[in-house]
Design a protein around this motif. Structure first.
Motif, short mmCIF file in Angstrom:
data_model
loop_
_atom_site.label_atom_id
_atom_site.label_comp_id
_atom_site.label_asym_id
_atom_site.label_seq_id
_atom_site.Cartn_x
_atom_site.Cartn_y
_atom_site.Cartn_z
N MET A 1 -35.97 32.64 -38.51
CA MET A 1 -35.11 32.32 -37.37
C MET A 1 -35.76 31.22 -36.54
N HIS A 2 -34.94 30.30 -36.08
CA HIS A 2 -35.41 29.15 -35.31
C HIS A 2 -35.67 29.59 -33.86
N THR A 3 -36.84 29.26 -33.34
CA THR A 3 -37.22 29.63 -31.97
C THR A 3 -37.07 28.42 -31.05
N VAL A 4 -36.33 28.62 -29.96
CA VAL A 4 -36.12 27.57 -28.96
C VAL A 4 -36.75 28.03 -27.66
N ALA A 5 -37.67 27.22 -27.12
CA ALA A 5 -38.32 27.50 -25.84
C ALA A 5 -37.73 26.57 -24.78
N VAL A 6 -37.19 27.15 -23.72
CA VAL A 6 -36.61 26.39 -22.61
C VAL A 6 -37.61 26.42 -21.47
N LEU A 7 -38.10 25.24 -21.08
CA LEU A 7 -39.13 25.14 -20.06
C LEU A 7 -38.48 25.00 -18.68
N ALA A 8 -38.74 25.97 -17.81
CA ALA A 8 -38.20 25.97 -16.45
C ALA A 8 -39.26 25.46 -15.49
N LEU A 9 -39.06 24.27 -14.97
CA LEU A 9 -39.96 23.70 -13.98
C LEU A 9 -39.45 24.02 -12.57
N ASP A 10 -40.27 23.70 -11.57
CA ASP A 10 -39.85 23.91 -10.19
C ASP A 10 -38.60 23.08 -9.89
N GLN A 11 -37.67 23.70 -9.12
CA GLN A 11 -36.40 23.07 -8.76
C GLN A 11 -35.57 22.72 -10.00
N VAL A 12 -35.63 23.58 -11.00
CA VAL A 12 -34.83 23.36 -12.19
C VAL A 12 -33.35 23.46 -11.83
N ILE A 13 -32.54 22.63 -12.48
CA ILE A 13 -31.09 22.65 -12.26
C ILE A 13 -30.51 23.80 -13.07
N PRO A 14 -29.88 24.78 -12.43
CA PRO A 14 -29.39 25.96 -13.18
C PRO A 14 -28.43 25.60 -14.31
N PHE A 15 -27.57 24.62 -14.10
CA PHE A 15 -26.63 24.24 -15.15
C PHE A 15 -27.36 23.73 -16.39
N ASP A 16 -28.35 22.87 -16.18
CA ASP A 16 -29.11 22.34 -17.32
C ASP A 16 -29.95 23.43 -17.99
N LEU A 17 -30.39 24.41 -17.22
CA LEU A 17 -31.17 25.51 -17.79
C LEU A 17 -30.30 26.42 -18.64
N SER A 18 -29.09 26.70 -18.17
CA SER A 18 -28.22 27.63 -18.89
C SER A 18 -27.55 27.00 -20.10
N THR A 19 -27.41 25.68 -20.14
CA THR A 19 -26.71 25.03 -21.25
C THR A 19 -27.36 25.33 -22.60
N PRO A 20 -28.66 25.10 -22.79
CA PRO A 20 -29.24 25.44 -24.11
C PRO A 20 -29.29 26.93 -24.37
N ILE A 21 -29.44 27.73 -23.33
CA ILE A 21 -29.49 29.18 -23.55
C ILE A 21 -28.17 29.67 -24.11
N GLU A 22 -27.06 29.24 -23.53
CA GLU A 22 -25.75 29.68 -23.98
C GLU A 22 -25.40 29.07 -25.34
N ALA A 23 -25.67 27.78 -25.50
CA ALA A 23 -25.27 27.11 -26.74
C ALA A 23 -26.00 27.68 -27.95
N PHE A 24 -27.32 27.85 -27.85
CA PHE A 24 -28.09 28.34 -29.00
C PHE A 24 -27.91 29.84 -29.23
N SER A 25 -27.75 30.61 -28.17
CA SER A 25 -27.62 32.06 -28.35
C SER A 25 -26.28 32.44 -28.97
N ARG A 26 -25.27 31.57 -28.88
CA ARG A 26 -23.96 31.87 -29.45
C ARG A 26 -23.79 31.31 -30.86
N ALA A 27 -24.77 30.60 -31.37
CA ALA A 27 -24.68 30.08 -32.73
C ALA A 27 -24.89 31.22 -33.71
N ARG A 28 -23.94 31.38 -34.63
CA ARG A 28 -24.00 32.46 -35.61
C ARG A 28 -23.97 31.88 -37.02
N LEU A 29 -24.83 32.45 -37.87
CA LEU A 29 -24.88 32.04 -39.27
C LEU A 29 -23.84 32.81 -40.08
N PRO A 30 -23.57 32.41 -41.30
CA PRO A 30 -22.64 33.19 -42.14
C PRO A 30 -23.11 34.64 -42.25
#
Length: 333
Positions: A1-30
């Motif tokens: 399984m592919h591991t994606v690490a999202v780095l949260a820095l100070d004053q992170v923009i919530p929209f930019d933080l949630s975009t990869p979390i939602e996009a990658f977590s909803r990807a489903r294989l056959p």
């Protein structure tokens, strides 16, 4: 399984933080298996995200062993990058980890020196500042994302989703990426770049076939009657009908302004000929206001008027004369 690490820095923009979390977590294989494992990493347990405080379950050690590291944008992109974060990103890059930035996340990623000599992008409003702060970068302000293989950068806001879908397609193919795009209610590939969203301060210069007509007209000179729909009445500066749309090639043309086309010797420019009788008739049909009934004048109030066809009167002897004008009841109405 592919591991994606999202780095949260100070004053992170919530929209930019949630975009990869939602996009990658909803990807489903056959078969319905998840395609990614998500880690949210930070230098400290609690991160200020502006409207709320974020508690990250992973520290910087979560970057080790990740297949992809995403650096979301921050509200303070010009702040100095902490040394511990810089060292962790450089160590992960040396191990071959793929890295991508979203929006202003290109600034902390560029501060590591890993993007030197590469073509990158960021939010269009920050492109000039990125080029000034990091002159070794080739900044492309008019694209949605740039793929350099190991290092990728994207424009701001919704362009981060374009980047994530592109990474899913690289990892698992178009079928899995298309399914993730449908769940995101997003096309797999958007046409055009962020150039269509850039706000320009200068006035738009006429291009294409409009340029020649604009160059032949002096300031304040009315347009020639080159088309019946553009026929102007006396004293009218602008016709209420807009010009017909330009061809697609002209509307998206970014070349230099076209020069006026020369006319053959002895020939008058197009539009200088007086309008024909047919043009007058067509223009007259367009002036609907002239066809409306004019109000009764003082001399017309005593003159019988012709009744509309088919109108039945209760009192046939009553005609449309001064009786109506003086307030008597209208028969049959």
């Amino acid at each position: 399984m592919h591991t994606v690490a999202v780095l949260a820095l100070d004053q992170v923009i919530p929209f930019d933080l949630s975009t990869p979390i939602e996009a990658f977590s909803r990807a489903r294989l056959p078969g319905g298996r998840p395609g990614y494992r998500i880690r949210v990493c930070a230098q400290r347990p609690e991160i200020d995200a502006g409207a709320f405080t974020l508690r990250a379950p992973w520290g910087l050690d979560g970057l080790q062993g990740a297949d992809t590291i995403i650096v979301p944008g921050t509200a303070t992109p010009f702040a100095p990058l902490p040394g511990a974060v810089r060292d962790a990103l450089r160590a992960a890059a040396a191990a071959g980890t793929r890295m991508a930035s979203i929006c202003s996340g290109a600034f902390p990623l560029a501060a590591t020196g890993l993007l030197d000599g590469l073509r990158v992008t960021t939010h269009w409003i920050l492109a000039d500042r990125l080029a000034a702060d990091h002159p070794r970068l080739e900044v492309a302000p008019d694209v949605l994302y740039v793929d350099n293989g190991q290092f990728l950068t994207s424009a701001g806001a919704a362009a981060g989703l374009d980047l994530c879908l592109h990474l899913i397609r690289r990892d698992y193919g178009s079928a899995v990426a298309a399914d993730a795009a449908r769940l995101s209610v997003m096309p797999l590939e958007r046409e055009g770049g962020q150039a269509q969203f850039i706000a320009h301060d200068h006035q738009v210069t006429p291009r294409g076939r409009r340029a020649g007509a604009a160059a032949r007209l002096a300031p304040g000179q009315p347009r020639p009657h080159s088309h019946p729909r553009r026929h102007l009445r006396p004293g009218q500066d602008e016709h209420p009908y807009a010009d017909p749309p330009l061809p697609r090639a002209d509307r998206h043309d970014t070349a230099a302004v076209a020069a006026p086309r020369p006319h053959p010797a002895g020939a008058a420019p197009a539009g200088d000929h007086p309008p024909s009788r047919r043009a007058h008739r067509r223009a007259g049909r367009l002036r609907l206001a002239d066809r409306l009934p004019r109000p009764l004048q003082e001399d017309d109030r005593r003159q019988p008027q012709r009744l509309p066809a088919g109108l039945r009167l209760m009192r046939p002897e009553l005609t449309c004369s001064g009786a109506w004008a003086q307030g008597e009841p209208r028969a049959g109405w």
